[in-house]
Design a protein around this motif. Structure first.
Motif, PDB file in Angstrom:
ATOM      1  N   LEU A  78      28.409   9.885 -82.609  1.00  0.00           N
ATOM      2  CA  LEU A  78      29.684   9.556 -83.222  1.00  0.00           C
ATOM      3  C   LEU A  78      30.717  10.596 -82.830  1.00  0.00           C
ATOM      4  CD1 LEU A  78      28.459   8.675 -86.840  1.00  0.00           C
ATOM      5  CD2 LEU A  78      28.369   7.286 -84.760  1.00  0.00           C
ATOM      6  N   HIS A  79      31.967  10.168 -82.637  1.00  0.00           N
ATOM      7  CA  HIS A  79      32.967  11.179 -82.300  1.00  0.00           C
ATOM      8  C   HIS A  79      34.296  10.996 -83.013  1.00  0.00           C
ATOM      9  CE1 HIS A  79      35.990   9.279 -79.609  1.00  0.00           C
ATOM     10  NE2 HIS A  79      35.016   8.451 -79.301  1.00  0.00           N
ATOM     11  N   LYS A  80      34.562   9.812 -83.588  1.00  0.00           N
ATOM     12  CA  LYS A  80      35.833   9.636 -84.278  1.00  0.00           C
ATOM     13  C   LYS A  80      35.678   8.611 -85.395  1.00  0.00           C
ATOM     14  CE  LYS A  80      40.686   8.406 -83.582  1.00  0.00           C
ATOM     15  NZ  LYS A  80      41.674   7.871 -82.600  1.00  0.00           N
ATOM     16  N   ASN A  81      35.975   9.043 -86.612  1.00  0.00           N
ATOM     17  CA  ASN A  81      35.903   8.158 -87.766  1.00  0.00           C
ATOM     18  C   ASN A  81      37.131   7.244 -87.794  1.00  0.00           C
ATOM     19  OD1 ASN A  81      36.144   8.483 -91.344  1.00  0.00           O
ATOM     20  ND2 ASN A  81      34.857   7.092 -90.194  1.00  0.00           N
ATOM     21  N   VAL A  82      36.901   5.949 -87.909  1.00  0.00           N
ATOM     22  CA  VAL A  82      37.980   4.962 -87.904  1.00  0.00           C
ATOM     23  C   VAL A  82      38.243   4.421 -89.303  1.00  0.00           C
ATOM     24  CG1 VAL A  82      38.761   2.755 -86.951  1.00  0.00           C
ATOM     25  CG2 VAL A  82      37.427   4.330 -85.523  1.00  0.00           C
ATOM     26  N   SER A  83      37.168   4.162 -90.061  1.00  0.00           N
ATOM     27  CA  SER A  83      37.291   3.671 -91.446  1.00  0.00           C
ATOM     28  C   SER A  83      36.020   4.058 -92.185  1.00  0.00           C
ATOM     29  CB  SER A  83      37.506   2.156 -91.479  1.00  0.00           C
ATOM     30  OG  SER A  83      36.350   1.479 -91.004  1.00  0.00           O
ATOM     31  N   ALA A  84      35.872   3.566 -93.411  1.00  0.00           N
ATOM     32  CA  ALA A  84      34.736   3.962 -94.250  1.00  0.00           C
ATOM     33  C   ALA A  84      33.395   3.605 -93.624  1.00  0.00           C
ATOM     34  CB  ALA A  84      34.855   3.327 -95.637  1.00  0.00           C
ATOM     35  N   ASP A  85      33.366   2.538 -92.801  1.00  0.00           N
ATOM     36  CA  ASP A  85      32.093   2.133 -92.200  1.00  0.00           C
ATOM     37  C   ASP A  85      32.131   2.097 -90.679  1.00  0.00           C
ATOM     38  OD1 ASP A  85      33.670  -0.087 -91.764  1.00  0.00           O
ATOM     39  OD2 ASP A  85      32.185  -1.540 -92.438  1.00  0.00           O
ATOM     40  N   SER A  86      33.233   2.540 -90.079  1.00  0.00           N
ATOM     41  CA  SER A  86      33.396   2.379 -88.637  1.00  0.00           C
ATOM     42  C   SER A  86      33.667   3.706 -87.929  1.00  0.00           C
ATOM     43  CB  SER A  86      34.551   1.416 -88.343  1.00  0.00           C
ATOM     44  OG  SER A  86      34.301   0.142 -88.916  1.00  0.00           O
ATOM     45  N   LEU A 124      31.580   1.068 -83.436  1.00  0.00           N
ATOM     46  CA  LEU A 124      30.453   0.663 -84.274  1.00  0.00           C
ATOM     47  C   LEU A 124      30.903   0.395 -85.703  1.00  0.00           C
ATOM     48  CD1 LEU A 124      27.773   3.309 -83.196  1.00  0.00           C
ATOM     49  CD2 LEU A 124      28.026   0.978 -82.323  1.00  0.00           C
ATOM     50  N   ALA A 125      30.352  -0.675 -86.311  1.00  0.00           N
ATOM     51  CA  ALA A 125      30.528  -0.939 -87.742  1.00  0.00           C
ATOM     52  C   ALA A 125      29.146  -0.836 -88.384  1.00  0.00           C
ATOM     53  CB  ALA A 125      31.134  -2.320 -87.979  1.00  0.00           C
ATOM     54  N   PHE A 126      28.986   0.116 -89.284  1.00  0.00           N
ATOM     55  CA  PHE A 126      27.680   0.364 -89.898  1.00  0.00           C
ATOM     56  C   PHE A 126      27.417  -0.568 -91.083  1.00  0.00           C
ATOM     57  CE2 PHE A 126      28.370   4.257 -87.532  1.00  0.00           C
ATOM     58  CZ  PHE A 126      27.098   4.549 -87.057  1.00  0.00           C
ATOM     59  N   SER A 127      26.149  -0.690 -91.426  1.00  0.00           N
ATOM     60  CA  SER A 127      25.748  -1.563 -92.532  1.00  0.00           C
ATOM     61  C   SER A 127      25.998  -0.936 -93.887  1.00  0.00           C
ATOM     62  CB  SER A 127      24.259  -1.908 -92.395  1.00  0.00           C
ATOM     63  OG  SER A 127      23.462  -0.725 -92.343  1.00  0.00           O
ATOM     64  N   VAL A 128      26.338   0.343 -93.916  1.00  0.00           N
ATOM     65  CA  VAL A 128      26.706   1.045 -95.152  1.00  0.00           C
ATOM     66  C   VAL A 128      28.006   1.794 -94.885  1.00  0.00           C
ATOM     67  CG1 VAL A 128      24.365   1.270 -96.051  1.00  0.00           C
ATOM     68  CG2 VAL A 128      25.266   3.017 -94.512  1.00  0.00           C
ATOM     69  N   SER A 129      28.673   2.224 -95.947  1.00  0.00           N
ATOM     70  CA  SER A 129      29.968   2.875 -95.748  1.00  0.00           C
ATOM     71  C   SER A 129      30.153   4.044 -96.702  1.00  0.00           C
ATOM     72  CB  SER A 129      31.105   1.858 -95.957  1.00  0.00           C
ATOM     73  OG  SER A 129      31.137   1.397 -97.287  1.00  0.00           O
ATOM     74  N   ALA A 168      33.087  25.977 -93.469  1.00  0.00           N
ATOM     75  CA  ALA A 168      32.927  24.532 -93.370  1.00  0.00           C
ATOM     76  C   ALA A 168      32.930  23.867 -94.736  1.00  0.00           C
ATOM     77  CB  ALA A 168      31.624  24.213 -92.643  1.00  0.00           C
ATOM     78  N   LYS A 169      33.822  22.883 -94.915  1.00  0.00           N
ATOM     79  CA  LYS A 169      33.849  22.141 -96.173  1.00  0.00           C
ATOM     80  C   LYS A 169      34.230  20.677 -96.007  1.00  0.00           C
ATOM     81  CE  LYS A 169      38.605  23.258 -97.576  1.00  0.00           C
ATOM     82  NZ  LYS A 169      39.468  23.747 -98.680  1.00  0.00           N
ATOM     83  N   ASP A 170      35.080  20.349 -95.015  1.00  0.00           N
ATOM     84  CA  ASP A 170      35.539  18.969 -94.840  1.00  0.00           C
ATOM     85  C   ASP A 170      34.712  18.286 -93.759  1.00  0.00           C
ATOM     86  OD1 ASP A 170      37.467  19.159 -96.788  1.00  0.00           O
ATOM     87  OD2 ASP A 170      39.076  19.699 -95.399  1.00  0.00           O
ATOM     88  N   GLU A 171      33.817  17.362 -94.178  1.00  0.00           N
ATOM     89  CA  GLU A 171      32.905  16.703 -93.247  1.00  0.00           C
ATOM     90  C   GLU A 171      33.670  15.827 -92.257  1.00  0.00           C
ATOM     91  OE1 GLU A 171      30.452  14.718 -96.100  1.00  0.00           O
ATOM     92  OE2 GLU A 171      28.904  16.268 -96.000  1.00  0.00           O
ATOM     93  N   GLY A 172      33.225  15.863 -91.000  1.00  0.00           N
ATOM     94  CA  GLY A 172      33.847  14.986 -90.030  1.00  0.00           C
ATOM     95  C   GLY A 172      33.736  15.425 -88.587  1.00  0.00           C
ATOM     96  N   ALA A 173      33.320  16.659 -88.321  1.00  0.00           N
ATOM     97  CA  ALA A 173      33.217  17.141 -86.945  1.00  0.00           C
ATOM     98  C   ALA A 173      31.857  16.797 -86.352  1.00  0.00           C
ATOM     99  CB  ALA A 173      33.434  18.651 -86.890  1.00  0.00           C
ATOM    100  N   VAL A 174      31.837  16.567 -85.059  1.00  0.00           N
ATOM    101  CA  VAL A 174      30.567  16.386 -84.370  1.00  0.00           C
ATOM    102  C   VAL A 174      30.298  17.543 -83.407  1.00  0.00           C
ATOM    103  CG1 VAL A 174      30.725  13.897 -84.621  1.00  0.00           C
ATOM    104  CG2 VAL A 174      31.537  14.955 -82.523  1.00  0.00           C
ATOM    105  N   ALA A 175      31.155  18.548 -83.462  1.00  0.00           N
ATOM    106  CA  ALA A 175      30.939  19.802 -82.740  1.00  0.00           C
ATOM    107  C   ALA A 175      31.534  20.909 -83.588  1.00  0.00           C
ATOM    108  CB  ALA A 175      31.594  19.766 -81.362  1.00  0.00           C
ATOM    109  N   ALA A 176      30.906  22.063 -83.572  1.00  0.00           N
ATOM    110  CA  ALA A 176      31.382  23.177 -84.391  1.00  0.00           C
ATOM    111  C   ALA A 176      32.589  23.846 -83.742  1.00  0.00           C
ATOM    112  CB  ALA A 176      30.277  24.211 -84.564  1.00  0.00           C
ATOM    113  N   PRO A 177      33.515  24.354 -84.575  1.00  0.00           N
ATOM    114  CA  PRO A 177      34.564  25.245 -84.057  1.00  0.00           C
ATOM    115  C   PRO A 177      33.925  26.605 -83.816  1.00  0.00           C
ATOM    116  CG  PRO A 177      34.817  24.972 -86.426  1.00  0.00           C
ATOM    117  CD  PRO A 177      33.643  24.121 -86.020  1.00  0.00           C
ATOM    118  N   THR A 178      33.378  26.800 -82.614  1.00  0.00           N
ATOM    119  CA  THR A 178      32.363  27.822 -82.404  1.00  0.00           C
ATOM    120  C   THR A 178      32.850  29.261 -82.536  1.00  0.00           C
ATOM    121  OG1 THR A 178      32.689  27.586 -80.014  1.00  0.00           O
ATOM    122  CG2 THR A 178      30.907  26.335 -81.015  1.00  0.00           C
TER     123      THR A 178
END
Length: 343
Positions: A78-86, A124-129, A168-178
């Motif tokens: 995953l690399h970019k959140n689009v909506s609650a399930d996408s 991708l649209a996931f089966s859960v959100s 770190a507190k706000d979930e959403g990254a797929v790589a660390a700010p190293t």
């Protein structure tokens, strides 16, 4: 500029596959008019009272998933959140996927391919959100270590701690700010005692940061966009530091990219909530950042282009050669540098 201008030879043994312990004992290369060898623990003495450290407080999620599609194995990052399930994601193999395909990760956790976006990317649209999706990622996903580490060894439980900053507190990254991985609570106390303050912003780092630059000229490269947030309070603190004569010290290229995206031509950082695809190469005029703390980056990468824009290409070539000869450790789990702007 030609992408080959940013190439250099890096011996494989210089790639770090684990961080040093404790974190602040990592090497730090100070790159100003001269180059000097230091440790991260020296930073409180290298900076001065009134300076402001700017950290990225994004939190890395277990964004790499392995599933099945019609009996064939599929890996998605995953690399970019689009909506609650996408989400937008990079898939392997991507060529055989098509809209309408179902990728199964477990009996109760699947994803529908809604779009093919080119370059190995799918929607991708996931089966859960929402929170339920995050729970499933925690259960079935893994920390998406960069390819230059995951090709050396398997991801393990230690990476759950190692690949996360103390901010770190706000979930959403797929790589660390190293660059932020080097900082500990003890080190932060020393900054405070020296009159060096800090502030956080959020840039959710995407997997696009791992993608190689495949064009020959930098003008033809397209950056993937990432979501960033700078609060009103953070913007005010940054602008107050600058107006008081302090220096803005960006901890990491992610913080720098968001600060520059939110900065006016007059040098005022504005509150920000949106996407940025800023691509910084030599010739860019920096408006928001005075000093940059950052790790050592890949040859021909957008991040080596950025540091070359900040400090000068020839200076960075010399600095990287010094680091290689001095057995500095490179990339996400490696050592770091304190960069001054080119004069």
């Amino acid at each position: 500029m030609k992408v080959d201008d940013f190439n250099f030879d890096l011996p494989p043994e210089r790639i770090a596959d684990r961080p040093v312990v404790p974190r602040e004992t990592a090497k730090l290369l100070r790159v100003e008019n001269i180059i000097s060898d230091n440790l991260v623990s020296d930073l409180p003495d290298l900076l001065r009272a009134g300076d402001l450290l700017v950290f990225n407080d994004t939190k890395v999620i277990p964004a790499r998933l392995r599933g099945m599609r019609r009996g064939a194995k599929v890996e998605v990052t995953l690399h970019k959140n689009v909506s609650a399930d996408s989400w937008h994601a990079f898939a392997k193999p991507a060529k055989k996927l098509k809209p309408g395909d179902i990728i199964t990760f477990s009996d109760e956790f699947t994803a529908l391919v809604t779009e093919k976006r080119g370059g190995g990317e799918v929607a991708l649209a996931f089966s859960v959100s929402g929170p339920d999706l995050m729970e499933k990622l925690m259960e079935y996903g893994e920390i998406p270590l960069p390819p230059y580490i995951s090709s050396l060894r398997a991801v393990d439980d230690q990476d759950l701690e190692d690949y996360q900053t103390i901010f770190a507190k706000d979930e959403g990254a797929v790589a660390a700010p190293t660059a932020g991985l080097h900082f500990t609570d003890d080190l932060m106390s020393k900054f405070s005692a020296k009159g060096i303050e800090s502030v956080t912003l959020t840039l959710h780092v995407g997997a696009g940061t791992f993608l190689p630059v495949k064009v020959e000229d930098t003008k033809d490269h397209k950056m993937h966009s990432e979501v960033g947030i700078i609060s009103t309070e953070a913007a005010e603190k940054i602008n107050k530091c600058r107006s008081s004569g302090g220096r803005i010290v960006s901890v990491g290229t992610t913080s720098l990219r968001l600060l520059e995206s939110a900065c006016s031509e007059a040098g005022q950082v504005q509150p920000f909530n949106g996407e940025t695809d800023i691509f910084i190469t030599p010739g860019y005029r920096f408006k928001a950042v005075d000093l940059l703390i950052t790790n050592f980056h890949l040859p021909k990468s957008t991040l080596f282009m950025l540091v070359s824009a900040f400090s000068g290409l020839e200076k960075m070539r010399n600095a990287y050669q010094h680091a290689i000869e001095g057995k500095y450790r490179f990339y996400s789990y490696g050592d770091c540098s304190l960069l001054y702007p080119k004069s």
